[in-house]
Design an enzyme around this catalytic site. Structure first.
Site, PDB file in Angstrom:
ATOM      1  N   ASP A  33       9.206   2.409   1.249  1.00  0.00           N
ATOM      2  CA  ASP A  33       7.966   3.035   1.931  1.00  0.00           C
ATOM      3  C   ASP A  33       7.764   2.902   3.564  1.00  0.00           C
ATOM      4  O   ASP A  33       7.432   1.837   3.772  1.00  0.00           O
ATOM      5  CB  ASP A  33       6.647   2.651   1.225  1.00  0.00           C
ATOM      6  CG  ASP A  33       5.733   3.306   1.614  1.00  0.00           C
ATOM      7  OD1 ASP A  33       5.529   4.071   2.729  1.00  0.00           O
ATOM      8  OD2 ASP A  33       4.521   3.483   0.835  1.00  0.00           O
TER       9      ASP A  33
ATOM     10  N   LYS B 241       2.887   9.751   8.255  1.00  0.00           N
ATOM     11  CA  LYS B 241       2.038   9.259   9.505  1.00  0.00           C
ATOM     12  C   LYS B 241       2.514   9.753  10.862  1.00  0.00           C
ATOM     13  O   LYS B 241       2.071  10.790  11.160  1.00  0.00           O
ATOM     14  CB  LYS B 241       1.890   7.867   9.481  1.00  0.00           C
ATOM     15  CG  LYS B 241       1.056   7.347   8.376  1.00  0.00           C
ATOM     16  CD  LYS B 241       0.106   5.977   8.933  1.00  0.00           C
ATOM     17  CE  LYS B 241      -1.080   5.724   7.887  1.00  0.00           C
ATOM     18  NZ  LYS B 241      -0.409   4.939   6.634  1.00  0.00           N
TER      19      LYS B 241
ATOM     20  N   PHE C 139       0.723  -1.110  -0.055  1.00  0.00           N
ATOM     21  CA  PHE C 139       0.247   0.156  -0.136  1.00  0.00           C
ATOM     22  C   PHE C 139       0.792   1.058   0.033  1.00  0.00           C
ATOM     23  O   PHE C 139       1.590   1.334   0.779  1.00  0.00           O
ATOM     24  CB  PHE C 139      -0.871   0.134   1.128  1.00  0.00           C
ATOM     25  CG  PHE C 139      -1.766   1.282   1.060  1.00  0.00           C
ATOM     26  CD1 PHE C 139      -3.050   1.178   0.600  1.00  0.00           C
ATOM     27  CD2 PHE C 139      -1.357   2.243   1.844  1.00  0.00           C
ATOM     28  CE1 PHE C 139      -4.004   2.145   0.335  1.00  0.00           C
ATOM     29  CE2 PHE C 139      -2.476   3.335   1.705  1.00  0.00           C
ATOM     30  CZ  PHE C 139      -3.556   3.590   1.120  1.00  0.00           C
TER      31      PHE C 139
HETATM   32  C1  LIG Z   1      -0.653   5.214   5.108  1.00  0.00           C
HETATM   33  C2  LIG Z   1       0.226   4.804   4.046  1.00  0.00           C
HETATM   34  C3  LIG Z   1       0.681   5.747   2.952  1.00  0.00           C
HETATM   35  C4  LIG Z   1      -0.322   6.710   2.566  1.00  0.00           C
HETATM   36  O1  LIG Z   1      -0.265   7.759   3.303  1.00  0.00           O
HETATM   37  P1  LIG Z   1      -1.155   9.115   3.417  1.00  0.00           P
HETATM   38  O2  LIG Z   1      -0.612  10.181   4.321  1.00  0.00           O
HETATM   39  O3  LIG Z   1      -2.594   8.757   3.612  1.00  0.00           O
HETATM   40  O4  LIG Z   1      -1.224   9.476   1.902  1.00  0.00           O
HETATM   41  C5  LIG Z   1       1.619   5.235   2.120  1.00  0.00           C
HETATM   42  N1  LIG Z   1       2.415   4.216   2.605  1.00  0.00           N
HETATM   43  C6  LIG Z   1       2.103   3.427   3.540  1.00  0.00           C
HETATM   44  C7  LIG Z   1       2.838   2.236   3.887  1.00  0.00           C
HETATM   45  C8  LIG Z   1       0.970   3.746   4.355  1.00  0.00           C
HETATM   46  O5  LIG Z   1       0.954   3.124   5.500  1.00  0.00           O
END
Ligand SMILES: *Cc1c(COP(=O)(O)O)cnc(C)c1O
Length: 406
Positions: A230, A259, A145
């Site tokens: 990520d 986050k 994700f």
């Molecule tokens: C939550 C998340 C995102 C997206 O972050 P947003 O601040 O909602 O755009 C991207 N990568 C990972 C691994 C996430 O957990």
């Protein structure tokens, strides 16, 4: 004339708030019919005065709990001094923040933005720019994700998030998570990067083998690709290390963060190794609010708080507590298939749907999350007191044990 201050107005009831949303807020989220009005540590209260124990504070953003005093003070001070100036100026707070992140990672440089998806967009652009003409393909993994804007969404190898939105951005290829040979076979002369969460979050707290991530690093080195981690969910201390990659001893070339980066304030960042960073030239990318003084002050305060209070070690300890409690549960409850823990990142995979668990926990005033249909995901604060951890685990275990059998 009587003056009213907003904080003196009683909050709307949960029911009235739900009505307001029905009329005026786009319904793109499934929301609990509860109006939350206040938070402190790992506790939140609704408009009716109910107290909830929060094992999923801020969807992973509130790694330091609700309204941590140090962050509150830093933001209050900054908001009264300088709220926002554009990135056409220097700001010492942004520079100091970048330095602190650099010193705790691989010594590179930072680009600041406001969210996870934006950080990933920056990484995608930088990877393509760095590789040069004709090399644009990026390999990602099933169950990953990366966010909701089109670049990050295209990188997200989960068909359910693409439904009705196509076509996606060209150049993303998906390999099964954990399958090094498959990833390798997708590389060609047009590939510029491999992008992966060191531990999949939304995908169900999936922890890959060290060998797999080492293999990706080796593949990238051999084929001249960038390795992008990520770390939007795993970063900033969540797993008991500053960054998830530090668990595996596999260093990426780019790291994306958001986050919990700013202790609950919105903020995102891309960290790039020094030799790669210059590819993001002036004019090639920007974020108007990126690295603003408030986010920067909050980001600095978050790092300081984690270090001053020894919270990395505490996250590890809490991880052990959750692991013990959930493994005990697994031993006596056949509905628990697997327990996966990395610091305060906890996944409990069930052999049945988890929606009922979330609902029953909510009724008992414990907030948890379910992802991928059957994985109970907990992203508690790293300063969650042990008594509260035990209290919540008691409820969670009880709820899972009383689930109806299929
Ligand atoms: C939550 C998340 C995102 C997206 O972050 P947003 O601040 O909602 O755009 C991207 N990568 C990972 C691994 C996430 O957990």
């Amino acid at each position: 004339m009587a003056t009213t201050h907003p904080h003196e107005v009683a909050p709307l009831s949960s029911a009235d708030t739900v009505e307001l949303f029905k009329q005026y807020v786009i319904g793109n989220y499934t929301r609990y019919p509860v109006n939350l009005v206040r938070g402190e540590g790992s506790l939140v209260w609704d408009a009716e005065g109910n107290r909830y124990l929060d094992f999923f504070p801020g969807w992973g953003c509130n790694l330091l709990g609700h309204c941590p005093e140090k962050i509150v003070r830093a933001v209050q001070e900054q908001v009264a001094t300088l709220i926002h100036v554009p990135n056409t100026w220097h700001m010492d707070v942004q520079g100091r923040w970048a330095q602190m992140l650099s010193q705790r990672s691989f010594g590179g440089k930072a680009f600041f933005c406001n969210s996870g998806t934006e950080a990933n967009e920056a990484a995608i652009k930088l990877a393509r720019l760095h590789a040069g003409k004709g090399r644009y393909k990026i390999i990602t993994f099933t169950g990953g994700f990366h966010g909701r804007t089109f670049g990050s969404l295209s990188a997200t190898a989960q068909p359910k998030y693409h439904e009705g939105l196509g076509p996606m951005v060209a150049g993303f290829l998906y390999a099964p998570h954990g399958d090094l040979a498959a990833a390798s076979s997708l590389v060609d002369d047009e590939t510029c990067a491999i992008m992966i969460e060191p531990i999949q979050g939304e995908g169900g707290v999936k922890i890959p083998s060290k060998e797999f991530l080492e293999g990706l690093r080796k593949l990238c080195d051999e084929r001249g690709l960038l390795l992008i981690f990520d770390e939007v969910q795993t970063g900033c201390g969540r797993t008991g290390q500053w960054f998830g990659y530090q668990h595996f001893g596999v260093e990426p070339d780019l790291i994306t963060l958001a986050k919990s980066l700013c202790g609950g304030i919105a903020g995102g960042a891309l960290l790039a190794k020094n030799e790669i960073a210059p590819a993001l030239r002036p004019g090639m990318h920007a974020a108007t609010f990126g690295g603003n003084p408030i986010a920067a002050r909050a980001g600095i305060a978050a790092i300081e708080m984690i270090e001053e209070e020894g919270l990395l070690a505490q996250a590890v300890q809490l991880g052990h507590l959750f692991e013990r409690r959930m493994q005990d549960l697994q031993a006596k409850c056949d509905l628990v298939r697997e327990v996966r823990v990395a610091g305060v990142m906890v996944g409990v995979e069930l052999s049945v749907e988890g929606a009922q668990v979330v609902k029953s926990c909510l009724e008992r005033k414990l907030l948890v999350n379910c992802t991928q249909g059957n994985v109970i995901r907990l992203l508690p604060a790293m300063n969650l007191p042990e008594e509260q951890a035990e209290e919540g685990c008691d409820i969670l275990c009880d709820v899972i044990q009383s689930l109806p059998r299929a």
